[in-house]
Design an enzyme around this catalytic site. Structure first.
Site, PDB file in Angstrom:
ATOM      1  N   SER A 139      52.387 -11.936  21.507  1.00 28.87           N
ATOM      2  CA  SER A 139      52.788 -12.646  22.717  1.00 28.87           C
ATOM      3  C   SER A 139      51.803 -13.757  23.039  1.00 28.87           C
ATOM      4  O   SER A 139      51.849 -14.324  24.116  1.00 28.87           O
ATOM      5  CB  SER A 139      52.909 -11.671  23.883  1.00 28.87           C
ATOM      6  OG  SER A 139      51.683 -11.002  24.063  1.00 28.87           O
ATOM      7  N   HIS A 172      58.386 -14.521  18.882  1.00 27.97           N
ATOM      8  CA  HIS A 172      58.057 -13.697  20.050  1.00 27.97           C
ATOM      9  C   HIS A 172      59.332 -13.250  20.761  1.00 27.97           C
ATOM     10  O   HIS A 172      60.093 -14.075  21.266  1.00 27.97           O
ATOM     11  CB  HIS A 172      57.149 -14.505  21.005  1.00 27.97           C
ATOM     12  CG  HIS A 172      56.714 -13.712  22.189  1.00 27.97           C
ATOM     13  ND1 HIS A 172      56.499 -14.268  23.425  1.00 27.97           N
ATOM     14  CD2 HIS A 172      56.467 -12.380  22.326  1.00 27.97           C
ATOM     15  CE1 HIS A 172      56.121 -13.325  24.266  1.00 27.97           C
ATOM     16  NE2 HIS A 172      56.108 -12.178  23.632  1.00 27.97           N
ATOM     17  N   GLU A 189      60.945 -16.926  20.943  1.00 32.01           N
ATOM     18  CA  GLU A 189      60.075 -18.103  20.839  1.00 32.01           C
ATOM     19  C   GLU A 189      59.620 -18.222  19.387  1.00 32.01           C
ATOM     20  O   GLU A 189      59.196 -17.231  18.794  1.00 32.01           O
ATOM     21  CB  GLU A 189      58.852 -17.946  21.755  1.00 32.01           C
ATOM     22  CG  GLU A 189      59.181 -17.999  23.234  1.00 32.01           C
ATOM     23  CD  GLU A 189      57.944 -17.877  24.127  1.00 32.01           C
ATOM     24  OE1 GLU A 189      57.889 -18.575  25.153  1.00 32.01           O
ATOM     25  OE2 GLU A 189      57.042 -17.067  23.818  1.00 32.01           O
ATOM     26  N   ASN A 193      55.155 -16.637  28.570  1.00 31.02           N
ATOM     27  CA  ASN A 193      54.032 -15.895  29.159  1.00 31.02           C
ATOM     28  C   ASN A 193      53.040 -16.802  29.874  1.00 31.02           C
ATOM     29  O   ASN A 193      52.362 -16.369  30.794  1.00 31.02           O
ATOM     30  CB  ASN A 193      53.317 -15.073  28.084  1.00 31.02           C
ATOM     31  CG  ASN A 193      54.084 -13.805  27.769  1.00 31.02           C
ATOM     32  OD1 ASN A 193      55.056 -13.483  28.454  1.00 31.02           O
ATOM     33  ND2 ASN A 193      53.677 -13.092  26.748  1.00 31.02           N
TER      34      ASN A 193
HETATM   35  C1  CAA Z   1      54.821  -9.413  27.954  1.00 34.38           C
HETATM   36  C2  CAA Z   1      55.569 -10.249  26.958  1.00 34.38           C
HETATM   37  O1  CAA Z   1      55.039 -10.541  25.897  1.00 34.38           O
HETATM   38  C3  CAA Z   1      56.848 -10.867  27.301  1.00 34.38           C
HETATM   39  C4  CAA Z   1      57.851 -10.038  28.021  1.00 34.38           C
HETATM   40  O2  CAA Z   1      58.531  -9.244  27.434  1.00 34.38           O
HETATM   41  S1  CAA Z   1      57.957 -10.334  29.649  1.00 34.38           S
HETATM   42  C5  CAA Z   1      59.337  -9.370  30.191  1.00 34.38           C
HETATM   43  C6  CAA Z   1      60.633 -10.081  30.026  1.00 34.38           C
HETATM   44  N1  CAA Z   1      61.696  -9.252  30.553  1.00 34.38           N
HETATM   45  C7  CAA Z   1      62.210  -9.419  31.779  1.00 34.38           C
HETATM   46  O3  CAA Z   1      61.823 -10.326  32.510  1.00 34.38           O
HETATM   47  C8  CAA Z   1      63.254  -8.417  32.193  1.00 34.38           C
HETATM   48  C9  CAA Z   1      63.782  -8.657  33.583  1.00 34.38           C
HETATM   49  N2  CAA Z   1      64.801  -7.661  33.908  1.00 34.38           N
HETATM   50  C10 CAA Z   1      66.107  -7.768  33.526  1.00 34.38           C
HETATM   51  O4  CAA Z   1      66.507  -8.752  32.929  1.00 34.38           O
HETATM   52  C11 CAA Z   1      67.041  -6.632  33.880  1.00 34.38           C
HETATM   53  O5  CAA Z   1      66.484  -5.948  34.959  1.00 34.38           O
HETATM   54  C12 CAA Z   1      67.305  -5.655  32.663  1.00 34.38           C
HETATM   55  C13 CAA Z   1      68.057  -6.372  31.558  1.00 34.38           C
HETATM   56  C14 CAA Z   1      66.014  -5.077  32.102  1.00 34.38           C
HETATM   57  C15 CAA Z   1      68.118  -4.453  33.145  1.00 34.38           C
HETATM   58  O6  CAA Z   1      69.337  -4.933  33.636  1.00 34.38           O
HETATM   59  P1  CAA Z   1      70.217  -4.111  34.700  1.00 34.38           P
HETATM   60  O7  CAA Z   1      71.519  -4.797  34.765  1.00 34.38           O
HETATM   61  O8  CAA Z   1      69.437  -3.899  35.927  1.00 34.38           O
HETATM   62  O9  CAA Z   1      70.258  -2.663  34.088  1.00 34.38           O
HETATM   63  P2  CAA Z   1      71.344  -1.862  33.253  1.00 34.38           P
HETATM   64  O10 CAA Z   1      72.728  -2.046  33.796  1.00 34.38           O
HETATM   65  O11 CAA Z   1      70.779  -0.491  33.203  1.00 34.38           O
HETATM   66  O12 CAA Z   1      71.234  -2.485  31.776  1.00 34.38           O
HETATM   67  C16 CAA Z   1      71.989  -3.601  31.354  1.00 34.38           C
HETATM   68  C17 CAA Z   1      72.172  -3.472  29.862  1.00 34.38           C
HETATM   69  O13 CAA Z   1      70.877  -3.541  29.215  1.00 34.38           O
HETATM   70  C18 CAA Z   1      70.676  -2.380  28.396  1.00 34.38           C
HETATM   71  N3  CAA Z   1      69.263  -1.981  28.507  1.00 34.38           N
HETATM   72  C19 CAA Z   1      68.582  -1.744  29.660  1.00 34.38           C
HETATM   73  N4  CAA Z   1      67.314  -1.394  29.358  1.00 34.38           N
HETATM   74  C20 CAA Z   1      67.204  -1.404  28.021  1.00 34.38           C
HETATM   75  C21 CAA Z   1      66.150  -1.117  27.115  1.00 34.38           C
HETATM   76  N5  CAA Z   1      64.929  -0.753  27.541  1.00 34.38           N
HETATM   77  N6  CAA Z   1      66.395  -1.236  25.793  1.00 34.38           N
HETATM   78  C22 CAA Z   1      67.597  -1.610  25.338  1.00 34.38           C
HETATM   79  N7  CAA Z   1      68.645  -1.903  26.152  1.00 34.38           N
HETATM   80  C23 CAA Z   1      68.449  -1.788  27.467  1.00 34.38           C
HETATM   81  C24 CAA Z   1      71.577  -1.313  28.973  1.00 34.38           C
HETATM   82  O14 CAA Z   1      71.940  -0.376  27.982  1.00 34.38           O
HETATM   83  C25 CAA Z   1      72.762  -2.112  29.449  1.00 34.38           C
HETATM   84  O15 CAA Z   1      73.668  -2.347  28.375  1.00 34.38           O
HETATM   85  P3  CAA Z   1      75.270  -2.015  28.544  1.00 34.38           P
HETATM   86  O16 CAA Z   1      75.716  -2.885  29.690  1.00 34.38           O
HETATM   87  O17 CAA Z   1      75.840  -2.389  27.209  1.00 34.38           O
HETATM   88  O18 CAA Z   1      75.343  -0.572  28.841  1.00 34.38           O
END
Ligand code: CAA
Length: 281
Positions: free
Chosen positions: A117, A138, A150, A188
């Site tokens: 990352s 990434h 990325e 990030n």
């Molecule tokens: C630190 C780094 O290097 C960089 C990073 O990663 S920074 C982090 C970046 N990520 C973000 O910003 C995430 C922000 N959050 C979100 O986009 C949403 O809250 C979320 C997609 C995580 C969950 O969405 P939601 O609509 O609230 O939840 P939910 O309805 O349970 O899930 C939506 C779908 O995602 C899937 N899903 C949720 N969590 C999952 C996981 N951990 N793994 C795989 N699939 C997942 C679910 O199965 C669901 O799929 P279906 O509709 O086919 O059943």
């Protein structure tokens, strides 16, 4: 059809292997620590069981996708892969050792990419005899859901490698952006200082619930910044922020002391049951 390998079966590695299998690729997920592989497999099975219960997946689809993922503790199993994706912890010394081992095990012509990352791709590439075939891709957590990848070229990455990796990222369903080889890349560099600032607000007396509600309702973010800290892991968040601080040598990236204390206390977010919020484990 290209064969893929993912090294590391943590949250990111397991999710990347899942993403590849869902896109129809054969993938081997390699980790020398067997319990990590069992956990990665169980995570996918649990997720798919929830999807089946919700009616968004069938049992046949689940078995078909799981059938494309093989789990192995043997680095020799990287031999078949055309593209190897490294997703081990964010420590340069570990990454370099993994790159050296992957380079030794991989067939001639195979490309090795890192899911770092923010660490230097050129430095990892220098640990191999194929720096021209090394690149950064990434992914974001959760890898099967987040649309972005990325792409980061190291100093020695050739245009041919870049094009093959770009084609691969698109083939597994990602939209791609090109990033400079600078700490934090694009997302990030912007996202993590915002999460760090949210931690400073808590240090100054704000309630975590208020900070998160403000950003969910006032900026339409799907999760508040502190919920997101817990979601990706406080340790991952602190390591990324520290990488920005050390990389740019600029005090504007200083990590919030609260995060350092939380990591020392083992409060790592959802995965440990406690972070800014508490979770049932
Ligand atoms: C630190 C780094 O290097 C960089 C990073 O990663 S920074 C982090 C970046 N990520 C973000 O910003 C995430 C922000 N959050 C979100 O986009 C949403 O809250 C979320 C997609 C995580 C969950 O969405 P939601 O609509 O609230 O939840 P939910 O309805 O349970 O899930 C939506 C779908 O995602 C899937 N899903 C949720 N969590 C999952 C996981 N951990 N793994 C795989 N699939 C997942 C679910 O199965 C669901 O799929 P279906 O509709 O086919 O059943």
């Amino acid at each position: 059809m290209r064969k893929l390998a993912v090294i590391g079966a943590g949250l990111m590695g397991g999710g990347i292997a899942q993403t590849c299998a869902q896109a129809g690729f054969e993938v081997v997920n390699v980790d020398t620590f067997e319990p990590a592989l069992s956990k990665a497999k169980a995570n996918i099975e649990n997720l798919y069981s929830k999807k089946i219960a919700k009616g968004t997946m069938t049992e046949e689809q689940k078995q078909e996708i799981l059938g494309r993922i093989r789990y192995s503790t043997d680095m020799k199993d990287l031999r078949e892969a055309d593209i190897i994706i490294e997703a081990v912890p964010e420590k340069m010394e570990i990454k370099k050792e993994i790159f050296r081992m992957a380079d030794e095990a991989a067939k001639e012509g195979a490309i090795i990419v890192s899911n770092t990352s923010g660490l230097s791709i050129s430095e990892m590439a220098a640990a191999t005899k194929r720096p021209d075939k090394v690149m950064g891709v990434h992914f974001f957590y959760p890898a099967p859901v987040m649309k972005l990848a990325e792409l980061i070229r190291g100093i020695a990455t050739t245009e041919e490698t870049y094009q093959k990796v770009r084609e691969f990222a698109i083939a597994i369903g990602k939209e791609v952006v090109d990033c400079p080889e600078l700490p934090g890349f694009i997302v990030n560099r912007i996202l993590v200082p915002m999460m760090n600032e949210a931690a400073f607000l808590v240090m100054e007396g704000c309630k975590a619930e208020d900070v998160d509600a403000a950003m969910r309702l006032g900026a339409n973010h799907p999760m508040g910044p502190l919920e997101l800290c817990d979601f990706v892991g406080i340790d991952v968040m602190l390591a990324t922020m520290t990488g920005l601080y050390n990389g740019f040598k600029d005090s504007k990236y200083r990590p919030c002391p609260i995060l350092e204390n939380m990591v020392k206390a083992g409060h790592l977010g959802r995965k440990s049951g406690k972070g800014f919020y508490s979770y049932n484990k």
